[in-house]
Design a protein around this motif. Structure first.
Motif, mmCIF file in Angstrom:
data_model
loop_
_atom_site.group_PDB
_atom_site.id
_atom_site.type_symbol
_atom_site.label_atom_id
_atom_site.label_comp_id
_atom_site.label_asym_id
_atom_site.label_seq_id
_atom_site.Cartn_x
_atom_site.Cartn_y
_atom_site.Cartn_z
ATOM 1 N N ILE A 1 0.870 -1.176 0.000
ATOM 2 C CA ILE A 1 0.000 0.000 0.000
ATOM 3 C C ILE A 1 0.906 1.223 0.000
ATOM 4 O O ILE A 1 1.736 1.401 0.900
ATOM 5 N N LEU A 2 0.767 2.023 -1.039
ATOM 6 C CA LEU A 2 1.576 3.231 -1.191
ATOM 7 C C LEU A 2 0.753 4.433 -0.746
ATOM 8 O O LEU A 2 -0.323 4.690 -1.297
ATOM 9 N N LEU A 3 1.235 5.151 0.242
ATOM 10 C CA LEU A 3 0.564 6.345 0.759
ATOM 11 C C LEU A 3 1.321 7.568 0.261
ATOM 12 O O LEU A 3 2.467 7.796 0.633
ATOM 13 N N ALA B 1 1.470 10.375 6.375
ATOM 14 C CA ALA B 1 2.711 10.330 7.150
ATOM 15 C C ALA B 1 2.741 9.037 7.959
ATOM 16 O O ALA B 1 1.806 8.223 7.918
ATOM 17 N N ALA B 2 3.815 8.857 8.710
ATOM 18 C CA ALA B 2 4.012 7.616 9.465
ATOM 19 C C ALA B 2 2.836 7.317 10.392
ATOM 20 O O ALA B 2 2.494 6.147 10.621
ATOM 21 N N LYS B 3 2.190 8.355 10.918
ATOM 22 C CA LYS B 3 1.089 8.143 11.865
ATOM 23 C C LYS B 3 -0.118 7.462 11.220
ATOM 24 O O LYS B 3 -1.000 6.961 11.929
ATOM 25 N N HIS B 4 -0.180 7.430 9.870
ATOM 26 C CA HIS B 4 -1.312 6.810 9.193
ATOM 27 C C HIS B 4 -1.069 5.343 8.846
ATOM 28 O O HIS B 4 -2.003 4.656 8.410
ATOM 29 N N VAL B 5 0.127 4.878 9.034
ATOM 30 C CA VAL B 5 0.460 3.512 8.632
ATOM 31 C C VAL B 5 -0.378 2.486 9.388
ATOM 32 O O VAL B 5 -0.891 1.514 8.809
ATOM 33 N N ALA B 6 -0.551 2.681 10.684
ATOM 34 C CA ALA B 6 -1.228 1.687 11.523
ATOM 35 C C ALA B 6 -2.653 1.411 11.061
ATOM 36 O O ALA B 6 -3.103 0.258 11.074
ATOM 37 N N GLU B 7 -3.394 2.446 10.630
ATOM 38 C CA GLU B 7 -4.785 2.220 10.245
ATOM 39 C C GLU B 7 -4.890 1.356 8.988
ATOM 40 O O GLU B 7 -5.832 0.564 8.844
ATOM 41 N N PHE B 8 -3.926 1.480 8.084
ATOM 42 C CA PHE B 8 -3.930 0.628 6.889
ATOM 43 C C PHE B 8 -3.440 -0.783 7.222
ATOM 44 O O PHE B 8 -3.886 -1.758 6.615
ATOM 45 N N GLN B 9 -2.557 -0.868 8.187
ATOM 46 C CA GLN B 9 -2.060 -2.180 8.587
ATOM 47 C C GLN B 9 -3.178 -3.021 9.210
ATOM 48 O O GLN B 9 -3.213 -4.244 9.051
ATOM 49 N N VAL B 10 -4.119 -2.366 9.888
ATOM 50 C CA VAL B 10 -5.270 -3.075 10.450
ATOM 51 C C VAL B 10 -6.142 -3.652 9.327
ATOM 52 O O VAL B 10 -6.642 -4.776 9.420
ATOM 53 N N ILE B 11 -6.327 -2.887 8.262
ATOM 54 C CA ILE B 11 -7.165 -3.326 7.144
ATOM 55 C C ILE B 11 -6.496 -4.454 6.363
ATOM 56 O O ILE B 11 -7.140 -5.442 5.985
ATOM 57 N N CYS B 12 -5.195 -4.298 6.110
ATOM 58 C CA CYS B 12 -4.433 -5.286 5.332
ATOM 59 C C CYS B 12 -3.203 -5.705 6.140
ATOM 60 O O CYS B 12 -2.091 -5.180 5.913
ATOM 61 N N PRO B 13 -3.362 -6.627 7.078
ATOM 62 C CA PRO B 13 -2.247 -6.990 7.970
ATOM 63 C C PRO B 13 -1.022 -7.538 7.245
ATOM 64 O O PRO B 13 0.096 -7.388 7.738
ATOM 65 N N GLN B 14 -1.227 -8.174 6.068
ATOM 66 C CA GLN B 14 -0.102 -8.777 5.359
ATOM 67 C C GLN B 14 0.612 -7.808 4.421
ATOM 68 O O GLN B 14 1.665 -8.144 3.861
ATOM 69 N N ALA B 15 0.046 -6.623 4.217
ATOM 70 C CA ALA B 15 0.610 -5.680 3.254
ATOM 71 C C ALA B 15 1.784 -4.909 3.828
ATOM 72 O O ALA B 15 1.843 -4.649 5.030
ATOM 73 N N ARG B 16 2.687 -4.532 2.958
ATOM 74 C CA ARG B 16 3.759 -3.598 3.314
ATOM 75 C C ARG B 16 3.219 -2.192 3.066
ATOM 76 O O ARG B 16 2.704 -1.899 1.980
ATOM 77 N N ILE B 17 3.305 -1.336 4.062
ATOM 78 C CA ILE B 17 2.808 0.038 3.931
ATOM 79 C C ILE B 17 4.001 0.966 3.735
ATOM 80 O O ILE B 17 4.938 0.949 4.543
ATOM 81 N N GLU B 18 3.941 1.782 2.694
ATOM 82 C CA GLU B 18 5.085 2.633 2.371
ATOM 83 C C GLU B 18 4.616 4.057 2.081
ATOM 84 O O GLU B 18 3.699 4.279 1.274
ATOM 85 N N ILE B 19 5.220 5.030 2.767
ATOM 86 C CA ILE B 19 5.003 6.442 2.436
ATOM 87 C C ILE B 19 5.885 6.773 1.239
ATOM 88 O O ILE B 19 7.087 6.508 1.262
#
Length: 274
Positions: free
Chosen positions: A215-217, A225-243
């Motif tokens: 998931i590219l933010l 920003a970094a503070k938004h990573v956690a909410e996407f990680q909850v939706i897609c636990p297996q995804a790599r989240i990248e700003i």
């Protein structure tokens, strides 16, 4: 002794990227730019002294807004301010500007419009702006540099599935028919929302079902920003989240000189191999 006659620019009839015929005085001396990426392009072509007006979002180069007049935003122009500047060329973009405002300006001034969907569109825009402003050689060199940098990007063995978010509350992604969607495969990604059009709203359930690997933010237009990573990680636990740097995915002017190298670095960071 007779006085020297005033300089009168020769008009050049051109077709812009929206297939509109525009009579542009050649060379234009007083340019208003309504698009941040095209403002930066004008400065990089050595035309900074001719840019008399720009938007509040024209942040590159950093000195631009201190030496030119801010005429409002990309979708709300201050027409009186533009009139005071007496522009002989206004440069805009179909997506970033608004139709009613452009039509009002075009009734009084030469308005040249870009319409960008692909990297090739952006390269044509650079060359055409160079022709309009008497900077063809510089624009050709710039376009060739950008094209070469992308051509030298090695293909990836298997693109990584990705969702590219541009907005929050509501969630919105870049989908088919956008410049970002054209750049994503060049960066090594497969857009999981390529079957949707433009910038659709995406619910959390829909994102979970799409199950992107990454998931590219984007850093813009919404400042993820970094503070938004956690909410996407909850939706897609297996995804790599990248700003990611949104300018290098969406600015279609001279900033593209840096995009290919950034994409290569991003691939390395995410473990995407050729």
């Amino acid at each position: 002794m007779p006085s020297t006659p005033p300089f009168i620019p020769t008009p050049l009839n051109v077709t812009d990227q929206m297939n509109r015929r525009v009579a542009v005085p050649l060379p234009p001396q007083r340019i208003v730019s309504l698009v941040p990426s095209q403002t930066e392009l004008l400065f990089d072509l050595g035309l900074g002294s001719r840019v008399v007006g720009l938007t509040k979002f024209c942040i590159h180069p950093k000195e631009a807004r201190s030496q030119a007049t801010v005429i409002g935003g990309t979708k709300n122009f201050h027409f009186e301010r533009i009139a005071e500047l007496k522009p002989d060329l206004i440069i805009g973009n179909k997506e970033e500007n608004y139709q009613a405002g452009i039509e009002q300006l075009a009734a009084q001034y030469p308005v040249w419009m870009s319409d960008i969907f692909t990297l090739d569109d952006s390269l044509r825009m650079m060359r055409q702006v160079g022709l309009l402003t008497g900077r063809s050689a510089q624009a050709e060199a710039l376009a060739a540099e950008v094209a070469r940098s992308f051509a030298e990007l090695p293909p990836v063995a298997e693109p990584v599935s990705a969702a590219y978010f541009i907005w929050r509350q509501p969630y919105m992604v870049a989908a088919a028919g956008t410049f970002i969607d054209d750049l994503l495969p060049r960066a090594g990604f497969r857009n999981v929302f390529a079957d949707r059009g433009r910038y659709p709203e995406i619910g959390a359930d829909e994102l979970a079902r799409a199950a992107p690997q990454v998931i590219l933010l984007s850093s813009e237009p919404y400042p993820f920003a970094a503070k938004h990573v956690a909410e996407f990680q909850v939706i897609c636990p297996q995804a790599r989240i990248e700003i990611v740097d949104g300018e290098l995915f969406s600015w279609y002017g001279s900033r593209l000189r840096h995009s290919a190298a950034y994409f290569q670095e991003l691939r390395y960071r995410l473990g995407i191999t050729g």
